[in-house]
Motif scaffolding. Structure first.
Motif, short mmCIF file in Angstrom:
data_model
loop_
_atom_site.label_atom_id
_atom_site.label_comp_id
_atom_site.label_asym_id
_atom_site.label_seq_id
_atom_site.Cartn_x
_atom_site.Cartn_y
_atom_site.Cartn_z
N SER A 1 1.67 -2.36 5.65
CA SER A 1 2.60 -2.84 4.63
C SER A 1 1.96 -2.90 3.25
CB SER A 1 3.12 -4.24 4.99
OG SER A 1 3.88 -4.17 6.17
N SER A 2 0.64 -3.16 3.21
CA SER A 2 -0.07 -3.27 1.93
C SER A 2 -0.01 -1.97 1.14
CB SER A 2 -1.53 -3.67 2.17
OG SER A 2 -2.17 -2.69 2.98
N GLN A 3 0.19 -0.83 1.83
CA GLN A 3 0.29 0.46 1.14
C GLN A 3 1.51 0.53 0.24
OE1 GLN A 3 -2.70 1.82 1.29
NE2 GLN A 3 -2.02 3.81 2.02
N SER B 1 2.84 -2.37 -1.20
CA SER B 1 2.94 -3.61 -1.98
C SER B 1 2.60 -3.37 -3.45
CB SER B 1 1.98 -4.67 -1.39
OG SER B 1 1.92 -5.77 -2.26
N GLN C 1 2.52 -5.73 -5.71
CA GLN C 1 1.62 -6.82 -6.13
C GLN C 1 0.17 -6.49 -5.74
OE1 GLN C 1 4.09 -8.30 -8.26
NE2 GLN C 1 2.40 -9.74 -8.02
N THR C 2 -0.03 -5.99 -4.51
CA THR C 2 -1.38 -5.65 -4.05
C THR C 2 -1.99 -4.57 -4.95
OG1 THR C 2 -0.84 -6.24 -1.78
CG2 THR C 2 -2.72 -4.78 -2.09
N GLU C 3 -1.17 -3.57 -5.29
CA GLU C 3 -1.66 -2.48 -6.13
C GLU C 3 -1.99 -2.98 -7.54
OE1 GLU C 3 -3.18 1.12 -6.80
OE2 GLU C 3 -2.36 0.52 -4.86
N GLY D 1 -3.07 -5.96 -8.26
CA GLY D 1 -4.33 -6.66 -8.13
C GLY D 1 -5.51 -5.72 -8.02
N ARG D 2 -5.29 -4.60 -7.33
CA ARG D 2 -6.34 -3.60 -7.12
C ARG D 2 -6.75 -2.94 -8.44
NH1 ARG D 2 -4.03 0.06 -2.88
NH2 ARG D 2 -4.41 -1.66 -1.45
#
Length: 196
Positions: free
Chosen positions: A184-186, A188, A190-192, A194-195
């Motif tokens: 699922s993080s792929q 996201s 928000q995750t991207e 932050g990255r």
């Protein structure tokens, strides 16, 4: 050989000389096929509105999620949670974001694709042994349309998105790997963020 058989002979020769033309795939069958897709990974070639060509890998997780990774280019396009985010690798600012419902790609990513809905399909034809379907959101036709190309047995081969300003982007798919799981993080946004 009678006269009638002789009269039919040229027509039979012509019919035998060409392979049978592919029949147009029905909208019900195309809707069923799109609804059966859950997780898809494919290499793609993209022809941009300015004529330049990009390549990369697309990850689709229906409903509502897609990730376009480009080769030799830090640009990334993500769709999830009802939004689309375009991360421009050359920019230090955050991604450009807008609702997924504003792009015709939402038709493919919808939880329940129903091409039989009133006003959704504006074109349905057989061209060069492929079925071509042009669709739009009946509630938001001003957002543009998507033209999808399918071959038989039913397989999505490419799409052309025409946006609200008339710009066309073509995506040609390679061999599709169906099934499996994608974290699922792929998808996201928000995750991207932050990255980066």
């Amino acid at each position: 050989m009678n006269i009638r058989t002789l009269a039919l002979a040229p027509a039979l020769l012509v019919a035998m000389a060409f392979p049978a033309l592919a029949e147009r795939i029905s909208l019900n069958e195309i809707s069923r096929y799109l609804n059966s897709l859950t997780t898809v990974t494919s290499e793609f070639t993209q022809i941009n509105p300015d004529g330049t060509v990009s390549t990369g890998t697309v990850y689709i997780q229906r409903p509502g999620r897609v990730r376009f990774e480009y080769n030799n280019d830090p640009t990334l396009v993500l769709a999830s949670g009802g939004n689309v985010a375009i991360f421009d690798g050359k920019s230090n600012s955050g991604p450009q974001q807008y609702p997924l419902s504003q792009t015709p790609l939402s038709i493919i990513l919808d939880a329940n694709v129903n091409l039989g809905r009133q006003g959704m399909v504006t074109g349905h034809s057989e061209q060069n042994n492929a079925t071509v379907v042009t669709a739009q959101d009946p509630q938001r036709p001003q957002n543009g349309n998507i033209q999808m190309v399918f071959t038989a047995p039913t397989e999505l081969r490419q799409w052309v998105v025409t946006d609200d300003s008339g710009q066309k982007t073509t995506v040609i798919l390679g061999e599709m790997a169906k099934g499996g799981s994608i974290p699922s993080s792929q998808f996201s946004i928000q995750t991207e963020m932050g990255r980066r």
